[in-house]
Design an enzyme around this catalytic site. Structure first.
Site, PDB file in Angstrom:
ATOM      1  N   ASN A 400      -5.304  12.628   2.516  1.00  0.00           N
ATOM      2  CA  ASN A 400      -4.158  11.991   3.174  1.00  0.00           C
ATOM      3  C   ASN A 400      -3.138  11.710   2.080  1.00  0.00           C
ATOM      4  O   ASN A 400      -3.325  10.806   1.273  1.00  0.00           O
ATOM      5  CB  ASN A 400      -4.640  10.690   3.847  1.00  0.00           C
ATOM      6  CG  ASN A 400      -3.483   9.874   4.377  1.00  0.00           C
ATOM      7  OD1 ASN A 400      -2.350  10.356   4.482  1.00  0.00           O
ATOM      8  ND2 ASN A 400      -3.764   8.634   4.742  1.00  0.00           N
ATOM      9  N   LYS A 402      -0.165  10.633   2.277  1.00  0.00           N
ATOM     10  CA  LYS A 402       0.715   9.475   2.560  1.00  0.00           C
ATOM     11  C   LYS A 402       2.174   9.834   2.212  1.00  0.00           C
ATOM     12  O   LYS A 402       2.552  10.987   2.344  1.00  0.00           O
ATOM     13  CB  LYS A 402       0.236   8.226   1.813  1.00  0.00           C
ATOM     14  CG  LYS A 402      -1.231   7.926   2.043  1.00  0.00           C
ATOM     15  CD  LYS A 402      -1.614   6.552   1.600  1.00  0.00           C
ATOM     16  CE  LYS A 402      -3.121   6.372   1.801  1.00  0.00           C
ATOM     17  NZ  LYS A 402      -3.581   5.025   1.564  1.00  0.00           N
ATOM     18  N   HIS A 487      -4.198   5.247  11.507  1.00  0.00           N
ATOM     19  CA  HIS A 487      -4.401   4.784  10.129  1.00  0.00           C
ATOM     20  C   HIS A 487      -4.001   3.301  10.034  1.00  0.00           C
ATOM     21  O   HIS A 487      -3.024   2.877  10.662  1.00  0.00           O
ATOM     22  CB  HIS A 487      -3.576   5.631   9.158  1.00  0.00           C
ATOM     23  CG  HIS A 487      -4.000   5.411   7.735  1.00  0.00           C
ATOM     24  ND1 HIS A 487      -3.602   4.314   7.013  1.00  0.00           N
ATOM     25  CD2 HIS A 487      -4.819   6.124   6.916  1.00  0.00           C
ATOM     26  CE1 HIS A 487      -4.146   4.367   5.802  1.00  0.00           C
ATOM     27  NE2 HIS A 487      -4.893   5.457   5.723  1.00  0.00           N
ATOM     28  N   GLU A 489      -2.495   1.657   7.864  1.00  0.00           N
ATOM     29  CA  GLU A 489      -1.132   1.373   7.409  1.00  0.00           C
ATOM     30  C   GLU A 489      -0.154   1.482   8.577  1.00  0.00           C
ATOM     31  O   GLU A 489       0.815   0.726   8.676  1.00  0.00           O
ATOM     32  CB  GLU A 489      -0.754   2.347   6.274  1.00  0.00           C
ATOM     33  CG  GLU A 489      -1.456   1.955   4.977  1.00  0.00           C
ATOM     34  CD  GLU A 489      -1.743   3.114   4.029  1.00  0.00           C
ATOM     35  OE1 GLU A 489      -1.138   4.184   4.192  1.00  0.00           O
ATOM     36  OE2 GLU A 489      -2.607   2.928   3.138  1.00  0.00           O
ATOM     37  N   GLU A 559     -12.532   3.461   7.931  1.00  0.00           N
ATOM     38  CA  GLU A 559     -11.843   3.050   6.700  1.00  0.00           C
ATOM     39  C   GLU A 559     -11.738   1.527   6.662  1.00  0.00           C
ATOM     40  O   GLU A 559     -10.819   0.954   7.260  1.00  0.00           O
ATOM     41  CB  GLU A 559     -10.443   3.653   6.665  1.00  0.00           C
ATOM     42  CG  GLU A 559     -10.441   5.162   6.651  1.00  0.00           C
ATOM     43  CD  GLU A 559      -9.159   5.708   6.049  1.00  0.00           C
ATOM     44  OE1 GLU A 559      -9.251   6.480   5.099  1.00  0.00           O
ATOM     45  OE2 GLU A 559      -8.071   5.342   6.514  1.00  0.00           O
ATOM     46  N   GLY A 565      -7.163   1.926  -1.116  1.00  0.00           N
ATOM     47  CA  GLY A 565      -6.230   1.823  -2.238  1.00  0.00           C
ATOM     48  C   GLY A 565      -6.489   0.621  -3.131  1.00  0.00           C
ATOM     49  O   GLY A 565      -5.669   0.282  -3.968  1.00  0.00           O
ATOM     50  N   SER A 605     -10.975   4.180  -1.202  1.00  0.00           N
ATOM     51  CA  SER A 605     -11.269   4.288  -2.639  1.00  0.00           C
ATOM     52  C   SER A 605     -12.438   5.227  -2.943  1.00  0.00           C
ATOM     53  O   SER A 605     -13.251   4.965  -3.833  1.00  0.00           O
ATOM     54  CB  SER A 605     -11.534   2.910  -3.243  1.00  0.00           C
ATOM     55  OG  SER A 605     -10.400   2.114  -3.090  1.00  0.00           O
TER      56      SER A 605
HETATM   57  C1  PEP Z   1      -6.548   6.253   3.061  1.00  0.00           C
HETATM   58  O1  PEP Z   1      -5.478   5.675   3.014  1.00  0.00           O
HETATM   59  O2  PEP Z   1      -6.872   6.929   4.030  1.00  0.00           O
HETATM   60  C2  PEP Z   1      -7.452   6.098   1.917  1.00  0.00           C
HETATM   61  C3  PEP Z   1      -8.734   6.291   2.077  1.00  0.00           C
HETATM   62  O3  PEP Z   1      -6.897   5.740   0.725  1.00  0.00           O
HETATM   63  P1  PEP Z   1      -7.635   5.580  -0.707  1.00  0.00           P
HETATM   64  O4  PEP Z   1      -8.611   6.722  -0.846  1.00  0.00           O
HETATM   65  O5  PEP Z   1      -6.542   5.648  -1.715  1.00  0.00           O
HETATM   66  O6  PEP Z   1      -8.317   4.277  -0.672  1.00  0.00           O
END
Ligand code: PEP
Length: 644
Positions: A400, A402, A487, A489, A559, A565, A605
Site C-alpha cells: 500500500n 499510500k 483502511h 486512515e 490491521e 506505521g 509495521s
Molecule cells: C498500512 O497502512 O496498511 C500499513 C500496514 O502500514 P505499515 O506497514 O507502514 O505499518
C-alpha cells in the site's frame, strides 16, 4: 543481526525494568497494607513538619495511608500481569513523578528523619530514597518508550481475576490491620522480643538493638523505672496510650475488667502514656481508670502496639503478647490461664500473608496456563487439520503505497520490483496498490502475471457530478484488479462509515475488482479488551449483506491501528488469535468453506525481519504492507518470507 541483537537487549531491559518496578511497588504496597498504622504515624510526622492541623489519628491520615498502600499494591500487580498496560504505565509515571519531586524536597529540606516509603520494614536515608525513586522513574519512562512489551504472566482474558482479587485482598488486609494489629510486625516490639537482653547487650544486631529505646519513668518524680519492669519475672500488663486525648475510650469497660482481674490475681497492670498530667486525669474522668501510670516515649508507645489504646504483656523482660483495643483478651472462660489468651496461629504471619496472596495468585497463573495449554492443544489439532487448507488458500503480499512517490518515482519503483520478481519468482501473489494517477502507467511496466495492481480507494457513487472522485469502473479501466477499502486512515481522516464502505464494496465487486477490506481496532479498544467486538462490528457493518459468491472476491486485512506505521507490531500470537476469530466469524456468517478459502492478511509495521514469524501462523495468509512497500529490497524481503 544488529536489529535482532537490539531486540533481545530491549526484551531483556523491558523484563528487568518491569520486574524492578513491580517488585518495589508490591513490596512497598504490602508493607503499607500489612501495617497501615505505621504509615499513619509516618504521615503524621509529615503533617507536624508542615504544620498541618491534623491529629495523630486523623481520618485523613488513615485514608492517605490506606490509599497509598492499596494503590501501590494494585499498580505493582497490574504491571506484573500487564493489565491495562498503557494506563498502568501512565499512572506509575504520575505516581513516581510526584514522589520523586517530594523526596527531592525531603532530601534538601530534611523535614523528617526518614521518608518512610517502606514503612518500618526497610529504613532508607532520604538520599537513598531519592536515588531509588530516580531509578524507578527512569525504568518507568523506559517501559513507556520501549519497543517491546514485558512477558505476560497471565493471559489478557483472565487478568481481571487477578485484578479483582488484588483489590479485595489489599482493601481487606488494610481494614483488618487497622482494626486488629499489623499482620506482620515490622517494629522491634515483636512478640518474643527480649528487651532485657537488648539492655544487657545480648539481643543481637539490627532491629533488636533498637529495643534499648524502651523507657518507663514515674510521671510525677521522673524516676527511671525501666529496669523494675524488665527485671520482673512474672507477667506485667502495660496499657499503651500514646495520647489520652485521641485514644479510643469505647473499650474502657473491658480495660477496667481486665484491671480488676489483674488486681484479683496479683498481676501488675499499668498505663504507659506520653500524655501530661492533664491528659492522664482527663482519661481517668472519661473511663473511670484506677490503674497506676508510667510515662513512656510517644514514638516507642506507637511502635509497641499499633493501637491507641493497646495492650502489651511483658514477661521476664520479654514481649509476651499484644492486643489491639478491638481485640482485648476474653476473661469469660473460667480457669483460663494467661497463656490461653495469646492468639494461636499455626503459621507465621508471613506464611499467612503468602498463603492468602501468593498461593491464590499462583493458582490463577497455573489455571490460566492450563487453560491456555488446552487452547494450544486444540489449536495444534486445528493446525494439523487445516494446514492443508492454508496451503490451498491464496497467499498474498500486497503493498500500500499510500500518498507517496510522484508518477516518475512510482513507475521506477514498479519497474524495479518487476525486474526483481522476474529474476527471482515469488512463492505468493504479489499486489501493489498505488495512488490513482499511477495506475495506468504502472500497469504498462509490470508483468500482470507476476504482480497484481490495485487502487487505494474508490468512490461510493457510480458516476456523475462528484468532483475529485474516482469510480470503481475508472479504477478497473486502468488495468487494475484490486482495490483497498476500509483502511483505518480513510475511516479516521475521511470519515468513511460502515455504510459508505458497504456502497464502495458493492460497486467494486460489480466492476470485477477484488476488494482488500481492512479491519482493526485502535489501542484504547485493545486495552479495553474490545478488539473482537470492534472487528466483528466492522465486518458486519460493511460485508454481511454480501452473498457467499460475492464474498469469494474479498481479501481481508487485519490491521491493528496501533501497529500501523508505529514500528509496534502485533505479536504473531496476537495476529493469529485475531485471524482465527475473524475466520470463525466468517464461518458463522458465510459457512465453513468461505471461511477456509478467504485470505486474511496481517498489516501493521510488517518488515522482512518479522514477516516469516507472522506468516507462519496457520490463519495468516500474507501481509498488507505500508512503509516497507516503498523499497524493493524490503518489500521483496517480505515476499521471500513465504519461501522455505
Ligand atoms: C498500512 O497502512 O496498511 C500499513 C500496514 O502500514 P505499515 O506497514 O507502514 O505499518
Amino acid at each position: 543481526m544488529k536489529t535482532k541483537l537490539s531486540k533481545y537487549v530491549h526484551q531483556f531491559l523491558t523484563g528487568l525494568a518491569s520486574l524492578l518496578v513491580s517488585g518495589v511497588f508490591l513490596f512497598s504496597g504490602f508493607v503499607k497494607v500489612a501495617d497501615p498504622m505505621g504509615m499513619v504515624h509516618k504521615l503524621y510526622a509529615y503533617a507536624v513538619a508542615l504544620e498541618l492541623p491534623l491529629a495523630d489519628d486523623s481520618l485523613w491520615l488513615k485514608l492517605g495511608a490506606a490509599s497509598l498502600g492499596i494503590a501501590e499494591l494494585v499498580l505493582g500487580i497490574y504491571l506484573l500481569v500487564q493489565m491495562h498496560p498503557r494506563f498502568t504505565k501512565m499512572a506509575l509515571l504520575l505516581f513516581m513523578s510526584v514522589f520523586t519531586a517530594l523526596t527531592a524536597w525531603i532530601y534538601v529540606a530534611s523535614p523528617v528523619a526518614d521518608c518512610g516509603c517502606f514503612g518500618e520494614a526497610v529504613i532508607l536515608t532520604n538520599g537513598e530514597t531519592l536515588v531509588k525513586n530516580i531509578i524507578l522513574l527512569v525504568a518507568i519512562i523506559y517501559l513507556i518508550y520501549s519497543p517491546t512489551h514485558p512477558r505476560r504472566l497471565i493471559s489478557q482474558r483472565n487478568a481481571w481475576l487477578v485484578s479483582i482479587y488484588t483489590w479485595i485482598y489489599s482493601i481487606a488486609l488494610t481494614l483488618y490491620s487497622f482494626h486488629y494489629l499489623p499482620i506482620i510486625e515490622f517494629t522491634p516490639y515483636k512478640v518474643g522480643a527480649d528487651i532485657r537482653a537488648a539492655f544487657e547487650g545480648k539481643a543481637g544486631e539490627g532491629e533488636a538493638e533498637k529495643l534499648v529505646n524502651f523507657y518507663l519513668s514515674d510521671p510525677q518524680t521522673g524516676e527511671d523505672r525501666t529496669f523494675e519492669f524488665l527485671a520482673d519475672t512474672g507477667y506485667t500488663f502495660l496499657l499503651t496510650v500514646p495520647h489520652t486525648q485521641t485514644a479510643d475510650d469505647g473499650c474502657c469497660d473491658r480495660i477496667n475488667d481486665l484491671h480488676d482481674y489483674c488486681t484479683e490475681h496479683r498481676l501488675p497492670f499499668y498505663m504507659a502514656t506520653a500524655s501530661d498530667s492533664a491528659g492522664i486525669s482527663d482519661w481517668g474522668d472519661r473511663t473511670g481508670a484506677a490503674y497506676p501510670v508510667v510515662y513512656a516515649e510517644n514514638t516507642e508507645l506507637k511502635a509497641m502496639v499499633r493501637s491507641n489504646p493497646g495492650l502489651l504483656l511483658l514477661h521476664n523482660g520479654k514481649v509476651a503478647g499484644k492486643w489491639s483495643n478491638n481485640d482485648l483478651p476474653e476473661l469469660d472462660t473460667p480457669g483460663a490461664r494467661i497463656e490461653d489468651w495469646m492468639p494461636h496461629h499455626h503459621t507465621s504471619p508471613l506464611g499467612r500473608l503468602l498463603l492468602w496472596f501468593v498461593v491464590p495468585l499462583l493458582c490463577f497463573i497455573l489455571a490460566d496456563s492450563l487453560w491456555i495449554g488446552h487452547k494450544f492443544y486444540r489449536h495444534h489439532i486445528y493446525i494439523k487439520r487445516f494446514k492443508l487448507k492454508k496451503i490451498m488458500r491464496k497467499k498474498i503480499v500486497a503493498g500500500n503505497w499510500k500518498m507517496n512517490k510522484n508518477l516518475q518515482e512510482g513507475v521506477a519503483l514498479a519497474k524495479e520490483l518487476n525486474e526483481a520478481l522476474t529474476a527471482d519468482k515469488p512463492n505468493c501473489d504479489v499486489v501493489i496498490c498505488t495512488p490513482f494517477i499511477h495506475l495506468a502507467s504502472v500497469a504498462n511496466v509490470i508483468d500482470s502475471n507476476l504482480i497484481g495492481l490495485g487502487a487505494e480507494n474508490c468512490a461510493d457513487k457510480v458516476s456523475g457530478a462528484y468532483t475529485g472522485e474516482v469510480s470503481a469502473e475508472m479504477v478497473k479501466s486502468t488495468g487494475a484488479n484490486y482495490v483497498i477499502l476500509g483502511h483505518s486512515e480513510r475511516r479516521a481522516y475521511y470519515h468513511e462509515t460502515p455504510e459508505i464502505l458497504k456502497e464502495k464494496v458493492n460497486l467494486a465487486l460489480e466492476n470485477n475488482l477484488e476488494v482488500i477490506f481492512c479491519i482493526g481496532e485502535v489501542l484504547e479498544e485493545r486495552e479495553a479488551g474490545k478488539q473482537n467486538e470492534v472487528v466483528k462490528a466492522q465486518l458486519e457493518g460493511s460485508l454481511f449483506d454480501l452473498t457467499a459468491e460475492q464474498f469469494a472476491h474479498i481479501v481481508l486485512a487485519y490491521e491493528p491501528v496501533w501497529a500501523i506505521g508505529t514500528g509496534k507490531t502485533a505479536t504473531a500470537e496476537q495476529a493469529e488469535e485475531m485471524h482465527a476469530f475473524i475466520r470463525a466469524t466468517i464461518a458463522e456468517k458465510f459457512g465453513a468453506e468461505a471461511a477456509e478459502n478467504v485470505s486474511i492478511l496481517y498489516g501493521g509495521s510488517c518488515k522482512p525481519n518479522n514477516a516469516k514469524e507472522i506468516f507462519s501462523k496457520v490463519n495468516v495468509d500474507g501481509g498488507l504492507i505500508g512503509g516497507a512497500a516503498l523499497k524493493v529490497a524490503d518489500f521483496k524481503g517480505i515476499i521471500d518470507a513465504w519461501k522455505a
